[in-house]
Scaffold this active site. Structure first.
Site, PDB file in Angstrom:
ATOM      1  N   CYS A 132       0.853  -1.208   0.000  1.00 56.49           N
ATOM      2  CA  CYS A 132       0.000   0.000   0.000  1.00 56.49           C
ATOM      3  C   CYS A 132       0.881   1.248   0.000  1.00 56.49           C
ATOM      4  O   CYS A 132       0.590   2.242  -0.666  1.00 56.49           O
ATOM      5  CB  CYS A 132      -0.884   0.057   1.244  1.00 56.49           C
ATOM      6  SG  CYS A 132      -1.821  -1.438   1.550  1.00 56.49           S
ATOM      7  N   GLU A 189       5.154   8.094   5.651  1.00 53.62           N
ATOM      8  CA  GLU A 189       5.344   7.234   4.464  1.00 53.62           C
ATOM      9  C   GLU A 189       6.808   6.872   4.278  1.00 53.62           C
ATOM     10  O   GLU A 189       7.290   6.754   3.152  1.00 53.62           O
ATOM     11  CB  GLU A 189       4.821   7.928   3.201  1.00 53.62           C
ATOM     12  CG  GLU A 189       3.330   8.103   3.176  1.00 53.62           C
ATOM     13  CD  GLU A 189       2.608   6.842   2.801  1.00 53.62           C
ATOM     14  OE1 GLU A 189       3.278   5.817   2.546  1.00 53.62           O
ATOM     15  OE2 GLU A 189       1.375   6.866   2.786  1.00 53.62           O
TER      16      GLU A 189
HETATM   17  P1  TGC Z   1      11.780  -6.202   4.373  1.00 48.29           P
HETATM   18  O1  TGC Z   1      12.366  -7.517   4.772  1.00 48.29           O
HETATM   19  O2  TGC Z   1      12.591  -5.259   3.572  1.00 48.29           O
HETATM   20  O3  TGC Z   1      10.399  -6.464   3.576  1.00 48.29           O
HETATM   21  C1  TGC Z   1       9.410  -7.343   4.046  1.00 48.29           C
HETATM   22  C2  TGC Z   1       8.659  -7.876   2.834  1.00 48.29           C
HETATM   23  O4  TGC Z   1       7.985  -6.785   2.177  1.00 48.29           O
HETATM   24  C3  TGC Z   1       8.471  -6.654   0.807  1.00 48.29           C
HETATM   25  N1  TGC Z   1       8.535  -5.197   0.531  1.00 48.29           N
HETATM   26  C4  TGC Z   1       7.633  -4.558  -0.212  1.00 48.29           C
HETATM   27  N2  TGC Z   1       6.575  -4.985  -0.893  1.00 48.29           N
HETATM   28  C5  TGC Z   1       5.840  -4.071  -1.554  1.00 48.29           C
HETATM   29  N3  TGC Z   1       6.125  -2.758  -1.554  1.00 48.29           N
HETATM   30  C6  TGC Z   1       7.180  -2.269  -0.870  1.00 48.29           C
HETATM   31  N4  TGC Z   1       7.431  -0.957  -0.835  1.00 48.29           N
HETATM   32  C7  TGC Z   1       7.999  -3.196  -0.159  1.00 48.29           C
HETATM   33  N5  TGC Z   1       9.098  -3.065   0.620  1.00 48.29           N
HETATM   34  C8  TGC Z   1       9.425  -4.320   1.039  1.00 48.29           C
HETATM   35  C9  TGC Z   1       9.814  -7.324   0.798  1.00 48.29           C
HETATM   36  O5  TGC Z   1      10.141  -7.784  -0.486  1.00 48.29           O
HETATM   37  C10 TGC Z   1       9.577  -8.480   1.773  1.00 48.29           C
HETATM   38  O6  TGC Z   1       8.814  -9.461   1.078  1.00 48.29           O
HETATM   39  P2  TGC Z   1       8.975 -11.044   1.438  1.00 48.29           P
HETATM   40  O7  TGC Z   1       8.200 -11.750   0.365  1.00 48.29           O
HETATM   41  O8  TGC Z   1      10.444 -11.306   1.381  1.00 48.29           O
HETATM   42  O9  TGC Z   1       8.395 -11.221   2.801  1.00 48.29           O
HETATM   43  O10 TGC Z   1      11.204  -5.513   5.706  1.00 48.29           O
HETATM   44  P3  TGC Z   1      11.952  -4.761   6.894  1.00 48.29           P
HETATM   45  O11 TGC Z   1      11.282  -5.138   8.169  1.00 48.29           O
HETATM   46  O12 TGC Z   1      13.451  -4.930   6.785  1.00 48.29           O
HETATM   47  O13 TGC Z   1      11.567  -3.229   6.654  1.00 48.29           O
HETATM   48  C11 TGC Z   1      12.018  -2.549   5.611  1.00 48.29           C
HETATM   49  C12 TGC Z   1      11.604  -1.052   5.697  1.00 48.29           C
HETATM   50  C13 TGC Z   1      12.363  -0.321   6.794  1.00 48.29           C
HETATM   51  C14 TGC Z   1      11.972  -0.474   4.364  1.00 48.29           C
HETATM   52  C15 TGC Z   1      10.091  -0.912   5.969  1.00 48.29           C
HETATM   53  O14 TGC Z   1       9.760  -1.392   7.230  1.00 48.29           O
HETATM   54  C16 TGC Z   1       9.594   0.503   5.802  1.00 48.29           C
HETATM   55  O15 TGC Z   1       9.284   0.944   4.707  1.00 48.29           O
HETATM   56  N6  TGC Z   1       9.466   1.303   6.931  1.00 48.29           N
HETATM   57  C17 TGC Z   1       8.833   2.595   6.887  1.00 48.29           C
HETATM   58  C18 TGC Z   1       7.413   2.463   7.370  1.00 48.29           C
HETATM   59  C19 TGC Z   1       6.500   3.474   6.763  1.00 48.29           C
HETATM   60  O16 TGC Z   1       6.725   4.042   5.713  1.00 48.29           O
HETATM   61  N7  TGC Z   1       5.350   3.685   7.394  1.00 48.29           N
HETATM   62  C20 TGC Z   1       4.347   4.512   6.857  1.00 48.29           C
HETATM   63  C21 TGC Z   1       3.045   4.380   7.615  1.00 48.29           C
HETATM   64  S1  TGC Z   1       1.650   4.979   6.734  1.00 48.29           S
HETATM   65  C22 TGC Z   1       1.825   6.633   6.673  1.00 48.29           C
HETATM   66  O17 TGC Z   1       2.781   7.216   7.040  1.00 48.29           O
HETATM   67  C23 TGC Z   1       0.687   7.336   6.074  1.00 48.29           C
HETATM   68  S2  TGC Z   1       0.837   9.028   5.958  1.00 48.29           S
HETATM   69  C24 TGC Z   1      -0.465   9.252   4.932  1.00 48.29           C
HETATM   70  C25 TGC Z   1      -0.821  10.634   4.615  1.00 48.29           C
HETATM   71  O18 TGC Z   1      -1.372  11.341   5.485  1.00 48.29           O
HETATM   72  O19 TGC Z   1      -0.615  10.988   3.434  1.00 48.29           O
HETATM   73  P1  FAD Z   2      10.904   6.736  14.200  1.00 50.13           P
HETATM   74  O1  FAD Z   2      10.699   5.515  13.391  1.00 50.13           O
HETATM   75  O2  FAD Z   2      10.999   6.588  15.676  1.00 50.13           O
HETATM   76  O3  FAD Z   2      12.207   7.477  13.659  1.00 50.13           O
HETATM   77  C1  FAD Z   2      12.908   8.463  14.441  1.00 50.13           C
HETATM   78  C2  FAD Z   2      14.160   8.898  13.681  1.00 50.13           C
HETATM   79  O4  FAD Z   2      15.033   7.787  13.510  1.00 50.13           O
HETATM   80  C3  FAD Z   2      13.871   9.413  12.270  1.00 50.13           C
HETATM   81  O5  FAD Z   2      14.684  10.510  11.989  1.00 50.13           O
HETATM   82  C4  FAD Z   2      14.250   8.235  11.389  1.00 50.13           C
HETATM   83  O6  FAD Z   2      14.636   8.632  10.075  1.00 50.13           O
HETATM   84  C5  FAD Z   2      15.440   7.684  12.162  1.00 50.13           C
HETATM   85  N1  FAD Z   2      15.730   6.280  11.837  1.00 50.13           N
HETATM   86  C6  FAD Z   2      14.857   5.256  11.781  1.00 50.13           C
HETATM   87  N2  FAD Z   2      15.481   4.105  11.472  1.00 50.13           N
HETATM   88  C7  FAD Z   2      16.800   4.421  11.330  1.00 50.13           C
HETATM   89  C8  FAD Z   2      17.976   3.677  11.004  1.00 50.13           C
HETATM   90  N3  FAD Z   2      17.926   2.368  10.748  1.00 50.13           N
HETATM   91  N4  FAD Z   2      19.152   4.336  10.945  1.00 50.13           N
HETATM   92  C9  FAD Z   2      19.219   5.659  11.194  1.00 50.13           C
HETATM   93  N5  FAD Z   2      18.154   6.420  11.503  1.00 50.13           N
HETATM   94  C10 FAD Z   2      16.953   5.810  11.569  1.00 50.13           C
HETATM   95  N6  FAD Z   2       1.129   6.208  10.006  1.00 50.13           N
HETATM   96  C11 FAD Z   2       0.136   5.359   9.651  1.00 50.13           C
HETATM   97  O7  FAD Z   2       0.234   4.151   9.828  1.00 50.13           O
HETATM   98  N7  FAD Z   2      -1.017   5.845   9.076  1.00 50.13           N
HETATM   99  C12 FAD Z   2      -1.224   7.172   8.849  1.00 50.13           C
HETATM  100  O8  FAD Z   2      -2.259   7.571   8.323  1.00 50.13           O
HETATM  101  C13 FAD Z   2      -0.176   8.085   9.241  1.00 50.13           C
HETATM  102  N8  FAD Z   2      -0.360   9.414   9.094  1.00 50.13           N
HETATM  103  C14 FAD Z   2       0.577  10.285   9.590  1.00 50.13           C
HETATM  104  C15 FAD Z   2       0.326  11.664   9.594  1.00 50.13           C
HETATM  105  C16 FAD Z   2       1.258  12.548  10.123  1.00 50.13           C
HETATM  106  C17 FAD Z   2       0.957  14.019  10.167  1.00 50.13           C
HETATM  107  C18 FAD Z   2       2.485  12.068  10.630  1.00 50.13           C
HETATM  108  C19 FAD Z   2       3.522  13.012  11.170  1.00 50.13           C
HETATM  109  C20 FAD Z   2       2.747  10.712  10.640  1.00 50.13           C
HETATM  110  C21 FAD Z   2       1.790   9.814  10.138  1.00 50.13           C
HETATM  111  N9  FAD Z   2       2.003   8.423  10.205  1.00 50.13           N
HETATM  112  C22 FAD Z   2       1.004   7.544   9.830  1.00 50.13           C
HETATM  113  C23 FAD Z   2       3.182   7.886  10.897  1.00 50.13           C
HETATM  114  C24 FAD Z   2       4.455   7.920  10.057  1.00 50.13           C
HETATM  115  O9  FAD Z   2       4.441   6.942   9.079  1.00 50.13           O
HETATM  116  C25 FAD Z   2       5.631   7.744  11.023  1.00 50.13           C
HETATM  117  O10 FAD Z   2       5.727   8.930  11.772  1.00 50.13           O
HETATM  118  C26 FAD Z   2       6.926   7.457  10.309  1.00 50.13           C
HETATM  119  O11 FAD Z   2       6.896   6.189   9.701  1.00 50.13           O
HETATM  120  C27 FAD Z   2       8.152   7.542  11.247  1.00 50.13           C
HETATM  121  O12 FAD Z   2       7.922   6.838  12.429  1.00 50.13           O
HETATM  122  P2  FAD Z   2       8.213   7.537  13.867  1.00 50.13           P
HETATM  123  O13 FAD Z   2       7.530   8.854  13.845  1.00 50.13           O
HETATM  124  O14 FAD Z   2       7.845   6.588  14.897  1.00 50.13           O
HETATM  125  O15 FAD Z   2       9.765   7.813  13.863  1.00 50.13           O
END
Ligand code: TGC
Ligand code: FAD
Length: 386
Positions: A241, A366
């Site tokens: 997603c 994200e």
């Molecule tokens: P890792 O071992 O790398 O991956 C696990 C499995 O997932 C696959 N995969 C993906 N598949 C689809 N799309 C992607 N972008 C994918 N990235 C990885 C991967 O191939 C693997 O598959 P399988 O078959 O081998 O199991 O997982 P990891 O635990 O080492 O984590 C990697 C990492 C750090 C890159 C990942 O955890 C990550 O992207 N962390 C950031 C989390 C994040 O972005 N959270 C966002 C929350 S939602 C949000 O912020 C909404 S804001 C919305 C708004 O208001 O606009």
């Molecule tokens: P952390 O993961 O605790 O990171 C803290 C710091 O550590 C960051 O600077 C990061 O870059 C750094 N860091 C992390 N890993 C490493 C590493 N390996 N090495 C070095 N540095 C590292 N989430 C949802 O699920 N759904 C939503 O709809 C959503 N909406 C959001 C809306 C807003 C306005 C905001 C601010 C956030 C939202 N989020 C949502 C959450 C967002 O995805 C997280 O804030 C984001 O993924 C970072 O997580 P954290 O804030 O816990 O920071």
């Protein structure tokens, strides 16, 4: 034809008639309906609910979904929609990103036929609002470490845990909740009003003020097996997603940058200091030229990414590079534009400080900038630094 400062390489001519029409329709909505209310909504710390019917009428909610009353537009159209919405405000684009990429997309990609029929038309028409619960308080960057868990109990699932920083949380009729189970991470649809499911808004934000951000609490929330998304297995379910939403953000950030650049460019022509307009000084020209250069490169990157997506060839690592590059570009430009406006730049009479504050969230959510650098680092070196 003369060069357009914010479209230096005439990428406009690369778009089809339909793509331009979609972009111009959304641009009109932003100029005529959103921009008149956004600065006040930002100051009042409220999402402008009054814009929701207009967004639904535009057809931008789930615009890329095929079938289920949705228009099935291509990826370039979705990108241009995000670009124009974020030219208005990141909160507006966030609302549409979450509904389209993080709620409708997983239901479409992982859901049952019944779930699709029930939710997709309603979400498209904004008769229902959705949210996406992945992040938890112990660290959003590492979702594999989630604690929220779901346990099978007869034909039901019982979910316990909490989610943090969830866009649209308190106004959502349906939450896509990611939870750990005995078989690994799974996705569930939790409806508003389900016993044990509560939300609480996060207040005092200085960023994305025209957007709702909430905490979600799940205390023995019991839902039937029919509410599980059967096609989502493991962490790649939610990460799939995120690829959709990050793609849109890469375009959205261009819109925020254009808004700041245009305002700084205009301001510099009218601001006379030391007997000449700011625009005639070398330093200001260099800064504006550099903004034009960086916007152009970001546009090219997203256009290429969109073509890859439409061809079914887009890779998550490419999405990471585009999200990282374009959001960093927009944040730097918004700060520079704020400075070019001098003291005027600290008021919300002008857009740069609002965009700058919003982009502090966009660079964090994200996937933080560091997370995307490390994803690209892994693709470049073949070694994971996570
Ligand atoms: P890792 O071992 O790398 O991956 C696990 C499995 O997932 C696959 N995969 C993906 N598949 C689809 N799309 C992607 N972008 C994918 N990235 C990885 C991967 O191939 C693997 O598959 P399988 O078959 O081998 O199991 O997982 P990891 O635990 O080492 O984590 C990697 C990492 C750090 C890159 C990942 O955890 C990550 O992207 N962390 C950031 C989390 C994040 O972005 N959270 C966002 C929350 S939602 C949000 O912020 C909404 S804001 C919305 C708004 O208001 O606009
Ligand atoms: P952390 O993961 O605790 O990171 C803290 C710091 O550590 C960051 O600077 C990061 O870059 C750094 N860091 C992390 N890993 C490493 C590493 N390996 N090495 C070095 N540095 C590292 N989430 C949802 O699920 N759904 C939503 O709809 C959503 N909406 C959001 C809306 C807003 C306005 C905001 C601010 C956030 C939202 N989020 C949502 C959450 C967002 O995805 C997280 O804030 C984001 O993924 C970072 O997580 P954290 O804030 O816990 O920071």
């Amino acid at each position: 034809m003369s060069i357009k400062p914010n479209d230096f390489f005439d990428l406009d001519s690369e778009f089809s008639e339909e793509e331009r029409m979609v972009r111009d329709t959304v641009a009109r909505f932003v100029d005529e309906q959103a921009l008149p209310v956004i600065p006040d909504a930002f100051e009042e710390h409220r999402f402008p609910n009054e814009l929701i019917p207009g967004l639904a009428e535009l057809g931008v909610l789930g615009s890329s979904i095929e079938g289920y009353d949705c228009p099935g537009l291509n990826a370039i159209c979705y990108g241009l929609i995000c670009q124009e919405l974020e030219r208005g405000d990141s909160g507006l684009r966030s609302f549409v990103s979450v509904q389209s990429s993080l709620v409708m997309w997983p239901i479409w990609a992982y859901g049952t036929e019944e779930q699709k029929r029930r939710w997709l038309p309603a979400l498209h028409r904004a008769e229902a609002i959705g949210c996406f619960g992945l992040t938890e308080s112990q660290g959003g960057s590492d979702p594999a470490n989630m604690r929220t868990h779901a346990k099978k109990d007869g034909g039901d699932w019982v979910i316990n845990g909490s989610k943090m920083w969830i866009t649209n949380g308190s106004i959502a009729d349906v939450a896509v909740i990611w939870a750990r189970t005995d078989e690994g991470i799974r996705g569930f649809l939790v409806e508003k009003g389900t016993k044990g499911y509560e939300t609480r808004d996060i207040l005092r934000k200085m960023s994305l003020r025209a957007s709702i951000t909430s905490e979600l609490y799940l205390d023995n929330v019991r839902i039937p097996e029919e509410n599980r998304l059967p096609g989502a297995e493991g962490l790649k379910g939610p990460l799939g997603c995120l690829s959709q939403a990050r793609y849109g953000i890469s375009w959205g950030a261009i819109g925020a940058a254009i808004a700041c650049f245009d305002e700084a460019n205009e301001f510099s022509k009218n601001r006379v200091l030391f007997d000449r307009p700011l625009a005639e000084t070398q330093t200001i020209q260099r800064r504006l030229a550099d903004m034009a250069r960086r916007i152009t490169l970001a546009r090219l990157l997203s256009l290429r990414l969109g073509k890859l997506k439409d061809a079914g060839k887009m890779k998550p690592d490419q999405v990471s590079m585009a999200k990282w590059n374009n959001v960093r570009m927009a944040l730097d430009i918004s700060r520079d534009a704020r400075d070019i406006l001098g003291a005027s730049g600290i008021t919300t009479e002008y857009c740069p400080i609002r965009h700058m504050l919003n982009l502090e969230s966009v660079i964090t959510y994200e996937g933080t900038e560091t997370v995307h650098e490390l994803i690209v680092g892994k693709a470049v070196t073949g070694a994971s630094a996570f």
